[in-house]
Design an enzyme around this catalytic site. Sequence first.
Site, PDB file in Angstrom:
ATOM      1  CD  GLU A 108      -2.903   1.042   0.093  1.00  0.00           C
ATOM      2  OE1 GLU A 108      -3.719   0.111   0.076  1.00  0.00           O
ATOM      3  OE2 GLU A 108      -2.845   1.891  -0.814  1.00  0.00           O
ATOM      4  CB  ILE A 115      -3.936   7.999  -0.444  1.00  0.00           C
ATOM      5  CG1 ILE A 115      -3.533   9.444  -0.143  1.00  0.00           C
ATOM      6  CG2 ILE A 115      -5.304   7.934  -1.091  1.00  0.00           C
ATOM      7  CD1 ILE A 115      -3.461  10.323  -1.377  1.00  0.00           C
ATOM      8  CD  GLU A 169      14.671  12.518  -0.533  1.00  0.00           C
ATOM      9  OE1 GLU A 169      15.805  12.551  -0.012  1.00  0.00           O
ATOM     10  OE2 GLU A 169      13.703  11.916  -0.033  1.00  0.00           O
ATOM     11  CG  ASP A 180       8.268   9.484  -6.808  1.00  0.00           C
ATOM     12  OD1 ASP A 180       8.789   8.734  -5.970  1.00  0.00           O
ATOM     13  OD2 ASP A 180       7.109   9.954  -6.674  1.00  0.00           O
ATOM     14  CE  LYS A 184       5.176   7.975  -5.179  1.00  0.00           C
ATOM     15  NZ  LYS A 184       5.221   9.396  -4.816  1.00  0.00           N
TER      16      LYS A 184
END
Length: 411
Positions: A108, A115, A169, A180, A184
């Site tokens: 998750e 979320i 970062e 990134d 996802k």
Amino acid sequence: MLDDRRATIERASGHRLDMGPILVRDLTKPRPGVERALLTADPTVVLDDPDVAIVVEVMGGVDPTLGYLRAALEAGKAVVTANKQLLSRHGPELLRIAEESGTEIRFEASACAAIPVIKVLRESLLAAEIEGVTGIVNGTTNFVLSEMRRAGRSYGDALAQAQALGYAEADPTEDVSGADAAAKMAILASIAFHSTVRIDDVPHQGIDRLQREDVELAAELGFAVKLLGVARLVGGGVTVRVYPALVPFDHPLAAVDGPDNAVLLEASTVREIMLVGPGAGGTETASAVVADVLSILGTHRGSFLHNALVDAGRPIVPSGLVPSAFYLRLSVLDRPGVLARVAAIFGEEDVSIRTVLQKGEDDRARLVMVLHPCPEGRVVAAVERVAALSDVRDEPVLLRALGTGEGSPVR
Ligand SMILES: NC(=O)c1ccc[n+]([C@@H]2O[C@H](COP(=O)([O-])OP(=O)(O)OC[C@H]3O[C@@H](n4cnc5c(N)ncnc54)[C@H](OP(=O)(O)O)[C@@H]3O)[C@@H](O)[C@H]2O)c1
């Protein structure tokens, strides 16, 4: 978080939770709150321990992590991971090994941290046949774009601000390049469409070449610029892309500002469902990781839900004691001293007024107030006294006001 929630988790799951060995690189590093005796730098201490039933992987990276997770699953251990880079490349293989070994892998936290989008796609919307997933799945870029629009900052200034606040970062390349978000989206599309989508299948464009001028012009035209991940079923196939796009201000995704994430799920059966919340952060990520651990424990016990619902034994709070902020509209005779008489009653009942608006209409006036949050019983008592004043005509209108409390939302 496991320590804080231990009692609830044990009650709800019916299992005793013992923390097993913790794998780290550097045994000498200070780690407040961590039992030093549990630390090890040797992965076999975790992987070969027959008492370890669930391996939680939050070390990140693909190598050596992939080898560790393969070994854990092959040994029949369940795995919980937050690792989007690994899953977006090797997720299908790990799911297959889990199935062959009669165990499971949950992930998750790998997309949008707190979320619960993967659980919703995997379980709640399993029957819905998802056709589209559109997401703001990177908090750093959403913060930068929000700052460029709201504060008129350049891309560089907004990014520096994100770094100063800990949203980006020191090396923000993964985020600003869209890589990134692509990882996802590969995970979310795989689950949504029951098909293998790897990060290399997701063309991505970032925000690093976006100019303030275009963000401002888009706003003038009625659009917010957002870095979107867009996954759709097209002609029996799947398309997944990441790009900056103009989103009309009245679209729900346009209102998701700052470091928050949001995912809009579309299916003809359920129309649209949007999930919004924090997509990164320590406790936020831990919440998703611990929930995955609970799901694994829960799948072994029928009484899990029953226990979770009844066992904490919390009492119902009488609504009169619950603080709320209120909007109050009074129709009063327009004569001297009315406002003072109303204000005096509120003062005596210890209800504090935040805003007052007075509008004259012939021999009457409309007196509108927003009250600071306070226990509902006190407000009702004050309004009953106010309603009894001879200045007041008609029934007072009392509505709760959301988000006007100091700090916390009004319950
Ligand atoms: N932070 C977030 O907001 C967030 C949100 C969603 C997902 N995630 C995911 O969570 C994972 C961890 O992120 P993080 O920010 O928590 O990273 P982090 O602060 O660098 O922590 C990584 C931990 O794993 C240990 N570790 C790393 N490589 C290791 C190795 N080869 N052998 C043994 N131990 C090793 C490190 O040990 P040492 O302490 O000894 O260096 C450290 O304790 C990543 O996959 C990330 O994508 C993070």
